[in-house]
Design a protein around this motif. Structure first.
Motif, short mmCIF file in Angstrom:
data_model
loop_
_atom_site.label_atom_id
_atom_site.label_comp_id
_atom_site.label_asym_id
_atom_site.label_seq_id
_atom_site.Cartn_x
_atom_site.Cartn_y
_atom_site.Cartn_z
N GLN A 1 0.85 -1.19 0.00
CA GLN A 1 0.00 0.00 0.00
C GLN A 1 0.88 1.24 0.00
N VAL A 2 0.61 2.14 -0.91
CA VAL A 2 1.39 3.37 -1.01
C VAL A 2 0.80 4.42 -0.09
N ARG A 3 1.66 5.05 0.66
CA ARG A 3 1.25 6.15 1.52
C ARG A 3 2.25 7.28 1.41
N LEU A 4 1.74 8.51 1.36
CA LEU A 4 2.58 9.69 1.41
C LEU A 4 2.12 10.49 2.63
N VAL A 5 3.02 10.73 3.54
CA VAL A 5 2.67 11.41 4.78
C VAL A 5 3.43 12.73 4.86
N GLU A 6 2.67 13.82 4.85
CA GLU A 6 3.26 15.15 4.98
C GLU A 6 3.29 15.58 6.44
N SER A 7 4.23 16.44 6.76
CA SER A 7 4.31 17.02 8.09
C SER A 7 4.99 18.38 8.00
N GLY A 8 4.87 19.15 9.07
CA GLY A 8 5.58 20.42 9.14
C GLY A 8 4.71 21.66 8.98
N GLY A 9 3.43 21.46 8.68
CA GLY A 9 2.55 22.61 8.55
C GLY A 9 2.29 23.27 9.89
N GLY A 10 1.65 24.42 9.84
CA GLY A 10 1.32 25.12 11.08
C GLY A 10 0.78 26.51 10.82
N VAL A 11 0.64 27.25 11.89
CA VAL A 11 0.17 28.63 11.83
C VAL A 11 1.36 29.53 12.16
N VAL A 12 1.68 30.41 11.23
CA VAL A 12 2.84 31.29 11.40
C VAL A 12 2.48 32.70 10.98
N GLN A 13 3.33 33.63 11.36
CA GLN A 13 3.16 35.01 10.92
C GLN A 13 3.90 35.23 9.61
N ALA A 14 3.47 36.23 8.90
CA ALA A 14 4.11 36.57 7.63
C ALA A 14 5.59 36.87 7.85
N GLY A 15 6.38 36.41 6.91
CA GLY A 15 7.81 36.68 6.95
C GLY A 15 8.66 35.57 7.54
N VAL A 16 8.02 34.61 8.19
CA VAL A 16 8.81 33.53 8.79
C VAL A 16 8.91 32.37 7.81
N SER A 17 9.60 31.32 8.27
CA SER A 17 9.84 30.16 7.41
C SER A 17 9.20 28.91 8.00
N LEU A 18 8.91 27.98 7.13
CA LEU A 18 8.46 26.64 7.50
C LEU A 18 9.13 25.64 6.58
N ARG A 19 9.30 24.43 7.07
CA ARG A 19 9.83 23.36 6.25
C ARG A 19 8.86 22.19 6.30
N LEU A 20 8.32 21.86 5.14
CA LEU A 20 7.45 20.71 5.03
C LEU A 20 8.27 19.48 4.66
N SER A 21 7.82 18.35 5.16
CA SER A 21 8.45 17.07 4.84
C SER A 21 7.39 16.11 4.33
N CYS A 22 7.82 15.19 3.50
CA CYS A 22 6.93 14.14 3.00
C CYS A 22 7.73 12.86 2.90
#
Length: 126
Positions: A1-22
């Motif tokens: 079974q194929v699964r793709l699991v994302e993580s790293g999202g969230g609530v942030v203020q403008a101008g900052v950074s986030l890193r998503l992973s899959c």
């Protein structure tokens, strides 16, 4: 079974950074071209970034080019989306996608992808 699991999202203020992973499972990671798409409420799913199976080729939408970076680690079987200088219009559910790509190259259209993750929410406040 194929699964793709994302993580790293969230609530942030403008101008900052986030890193998503899959982290896909159930497929041969090194044979897959990978992409990130996003969908805001009331809008169609749109292309964000894509990367070839080797990682040597990448492509970006005009709206994120210069701010976002897609990368992959074939040893860790993961793909990443580094998002810098986030803006409120980046708010969306972000999806990871994979497609077998024996001939290499990147893929920018949702219909080209075979497998999809469940998405991770990114909310950017002003």
């Amino acid at each position: 079974q194929v699964r793709l699991v994302e993580s790293g999202g969230g609530v942030v203020q403008a101008g900052v950074s986030l890193r998503l992973s899959c982290t896909p499972s159930g497929l041969t990671f090194g044979n897959q071209a990978l992409g990130w798409f996003r969908q805001a409420p009331g809008k169609e799913r749109e292309f964000v970034a894509s990367i070839s199976r080797s990682g040597s080729d990448t492509d970006y939408s005009a709206s994120v080019k210069g701010r976002f970076t897609i990368s992959r680690d074939n040893a860790k079987k993961s793909v990443y989306l580094q998002m810098n200088d986030l803006e409120p219009w980046d708010t969306a559910v972000y999806y990871c996608a994979a497609v077998g790509a024996p001939w290499g190259g990147t893929h920018n259209r949702p219909g080209e992808y075979t497998y999809w993750g469940q998405g991770t929410q990114v909310t950017v406040s002003s």
